[in-house]
Design a protein around this motif. Structure first.
Motif, mmCIF file in Angstrom:
data_model
loop_
_atom_site.group_PDB
_atom_site.id
_atom_site.type_symbol
_atom_site.label_atom_id
_atom_site.label_comp_id
_atom_site.label_asym_id
_atom_site.label_seq_id
_atom_site.Cartn_x
_atom_site.Cartn_y
_atom_site.Cartn_z
ATOM 1 N N HIS A 79 0.811 -1.212 0.000
ATOM 2 C CA HIS A 79 0.000 0.000 0.000
ATOM 3 C C HIS A 79 0.850 1.271 0.000
ATOM 4 O O HIS A 79 0.623 2.151 -0.829
ATOM 5 C CB HIS A 79 -1.059 0.044 1.093
ATOM 6 N N HIS A 136 -6.588 -3.276 3.990
ATOM 7 C CA HIS A 136 -7.757 -3.088 3.113
ATOM 8 C C HIS A 136 -7.610 -3.870 1.813
ATOM 9 O O HIS A 136 -8.557 -3.937 1.035
ATOM 10 C CB HIS A 136 -8.025 -1.599 2.842
ATOM 11 N N HIS A 137 -6.435 -4.452 1.571
ATOM 12 C CA HIS A 137 -6.274 -5.255 0.359
ATOM 13 C C HIS A 137 -6.746 -6.688 0.550
ATOM 14 O O HIS A 137 -6.811 -7.434 -0.418
ATOM 15 C CB HIS A 137 -4.810 -5.248 -0.094
HETATM 16 CU CU LIG Z 1 -3.962 0.006 -0.547
#
Ligand SMILES: [Cu+2]
Ligand code: HEM
Lengths: 59, 532
Positions: free
Chosen positions: B260, B309-310
């Motif tokens: 990220h 969040h992935h």
């Molecule tokens: Cu991300």
């Protein structure tokens, strides 16, 4: 000349730098380079430390 | 407009620089190294582009026409690794090499030999990434890495030789980026001309400074993760192997702890560049300098605490879902500040629309789409539907192609006259711009609808109801790919010749870099500028 676009509230250098420039003295330059090398090694050490944290993970 | 340029004495230029190949192999000059980074990036952009055009050709119609699924997967993974590590990141580093010394009044980067090293690690890494394709032609191994660029275990533990090549390549690419980052940080800290305080630093330098710290904090984690993968594959460890007591989800945590922030690593240099372009062509000072600096810092800090969040769908505990959802959404606040500053910089300006400005304005719109669809994906409940669908593919191409690559194009058009001393062809530039923008949207907009309708990513074949949108997307992709030849041609011609430009190049351009001649002298600032 209009106000500089990268420094808020302050005007750009009024004349071309050559007009009011002091030469980068060799001593100044090598002091800056030496400081850079020192910080560079510290940053490198930080990288190595983060990498080696992986050894703490149970395998 | 003031066009005073400084043609500085270049006593060291007196011909003791090696010519030809040796010049490029041994150079420690920030401009030469910047040029090499940018050239490498452009070449790899075409390599990664060709791979994905083959993918799009396969996806033109449902059914398998051109290739086996294994090869399809390899093309997708290597496409992404090439685009991210060998096209976008080197382009940003090329910008930094060329422009940082000019912008901060330094004669060169602080550590020139490290700089040379950093670049020359790239070509071997690129060869390692792509070599397995060639080896497979001779019956050696089973091709390149087929896991996608994310290396997820257990697939990557079981995969063939291509995974080992990719692991080695990523290590080398990582070391190269670390070297570049160290150099950029120490250059910004130690080589500024007197009077250039941190709060007078050009925003491009600020963007890169945060990028460099993110690289230093997260690349070792990626390197650690793929080293652990390597030991799982060959040395009997079980970090990620559930059968041996390991945890495949651990790999996703480690990968995305890097992955990220990597998104911001790719984008922060562009966000740093945008205000310069917008201010130049609006003939106004940048709006909200401090707000943008603080937003960069806030985004940098937030980017390392949102990684999960992935993989919302991997079965995280509910409190973790909440935490990662809200922290992710929080990033949109400083990002919104940046959007506001970009627009406010143009507000009531005397705007003109040369090619870099066209790209910059469209960047705001298209990158806005990336940000808004990102918010949708950050919603845990919604993501259960969208995860691993084409919606994600569309989202990250609006982020990485429109936000990243088109940002690089902005910078190339903006700075190319400074680098070469020649003006590029505005006519070709505008043609390239319109073809790129239209075909980009033709390629990726349909993918949002495909994703909403349920088409999964990373598949070579699909259900019949997805046929029309896929055909559109493939047509768009081929136009997009071909249009980039105009870009390359325009650059080539501009390097070779063209109308001469003065030091300032653009009427509204402000900043130290425009005080030097175009192209700047071999040693950028022989005499030290004083910032009043
Ligand atoms: Cu991300
Ligand atoms: C001509 C331009 C491009 C086209 C047509 C294109 C198309 C595609 C397609 C079809 C996929 C596979 C999607 C799937 O089934 O999962 C893909 C994956 C990807 N692309 Fe691109 N792409 C382009 C440029 C770029 C650029 C410039 C970047 C980054 C800077 C990029 C980054 C990625 C990434 C990260 C993936 C995910 C790979 C994975 O699943 O591991 N692409 N692209």
């Amino acid at each position: 000349m209009k106000p500089g676009n990268f420094q808020i509230g302050e005007p750009m250098p009024p004349a071309p730098p050559s007009a009011n420039a002091a030469a980068f003295s060799p001593a100044d330059l090598s002091a800056r380079r030496a400081a850079s090398r020192r910080l560079g090694w510290w940053l490198g050490a930080a990288v190595l430390a983060i990498y080696l944290l992986g050894l703490l993970i149970p395998r | 407009m003031n066009t005073a340029t400084t043609t500085q004495p270049t006593p060291h230029d007196a011909g003791h620089y090696p010519g030809g190949l040796m010049r490029w192999l041994t150079t420690t000059n920030h401009k030469d190294i910047g040029t090499m980074y940018l050239t490498f990036s452009l070449i790899m952009f075409f390599v990664g582009g060709l791979m994905i055009l083959a993918v799009r050709a396969e996806l033109f119609q449902p059914g398998l026409q051109l290739m086996q699924p294994e090869f399809f997967n390899q093309l997708i993974g290597v496409h992404a690794l090439v685009m991210i590590f060998a096209a976008l990141m080197p382009a940003a580093t090329g910008f930094a090499n060329w422009m940082l010394p000019l912008m901060i009044g330094a004669p060169d980067m602080a550590l020139p030999r490290l700089n040379n090293w950093g670049f020359w690690l790239l070509p071997p890494a690129a060869i390692l990434l792509t070599l397995p394709f060639t080896l497979a032609l001779f019956g050696i191994g089973d091709g390149a890495i087929a896991t996608g660029w994310t290396f997820y275990a257990p697939l990557s533990v079981q995969g063939g030789m291509g995974v080992d090549f990719a692991i080695l390549a990523v290590h080398i690419l990582g070391i190269s980026s670390i070297m570049g980052s160290i150099n950029i940080i120490v250059t910004i800290f130690n080589m500024r001309a007197p009077g250039m305080t941190m709060m007078k630093l050009p925003l491009f330098a600020w963007g890169w400074l945060i990028t460099a710290f993110l690289l230093i904090a997260t690349l070792p984690v990626l390197a650690g993760a793929v080293t652990m993968l390597l030991t799982d594959r060959h040395f009997g460890t079980h970090f990620f192997d559930a059968a041996g007591g390991g945890d495949p989800i651990l790999f996703q945590h480690l990968f995305w702890f890097f992955g990220h922030p990597e998104v911001y690593i790719l984008l922060l240099p562009v966000w740093g560049l945008m205000p310069h372009v917008l201010a130049t062509f609006s003939r106004k000072p940048t709006y909200g300098y401090k707000a943008q600096v603080y937003s960069f810092i806030a985004i940098g800090l937030l980017s390392v605490v949102v990684w999960a969040h992935h993989f919302f769908t991997a079965g995280l505990p509910v409190p973790a879902l909440f935490y990662f959802m809200f922290s992710t959404m929080a990033i949109s606040l400083p990002l919104a500040v940046l959007f506001f500053c970009w627009i406010a910089t143009m507000w009531k300006g005397a705007m003109s629309f040369e090619t870099p400005m066209l790209f910059a304005v469209v960047f705001i719109v298209l990158f806005g789409i990336a940000g808004l669809t990102g918010l949708i994906l950050a919603d845990v409940a919604a993501d259960a539907q969208y995860h691993h669908s084409y919606f994600v593919v569309a989202h990250f191409h609006y982020a990485l192609f429109a936000g990243g690559i088109m940002g690089v194009m902005t910078g190339v058009y903006y700075w190319l006259p400074k680098w070469t001393g020649h003006m590029y062809s505005e006519k070709l530039g505008k043609l390239h711009f319109w073809l790129t923008v239209i075909s980009f949207n033709l390629t990726f907009m349909p993918q949002f609808f495909l994703g909403l309708a349920g088409m999964p990513r990373r598949i070579p074949d699909y259900a019949l109801q997805f046929a029309e949108f896929n055909a559109m997307s493939t047509v768009g992709a081929f136009i997009l790919g071909l249009s980039q030849l105009i870009f390359a041609w325009n650059i080539w011609c501009c390097v070779r010749g063209g109308p001469k430009v003065d030091g300032r190049v653009w009427e509204g351009a402000e900043g130290l870099e425009w005080e030097l001649s175009s192209p700047p002298p071999h040693h950028s600032w022989e005499t030290q500028p004083v910032i009043k």
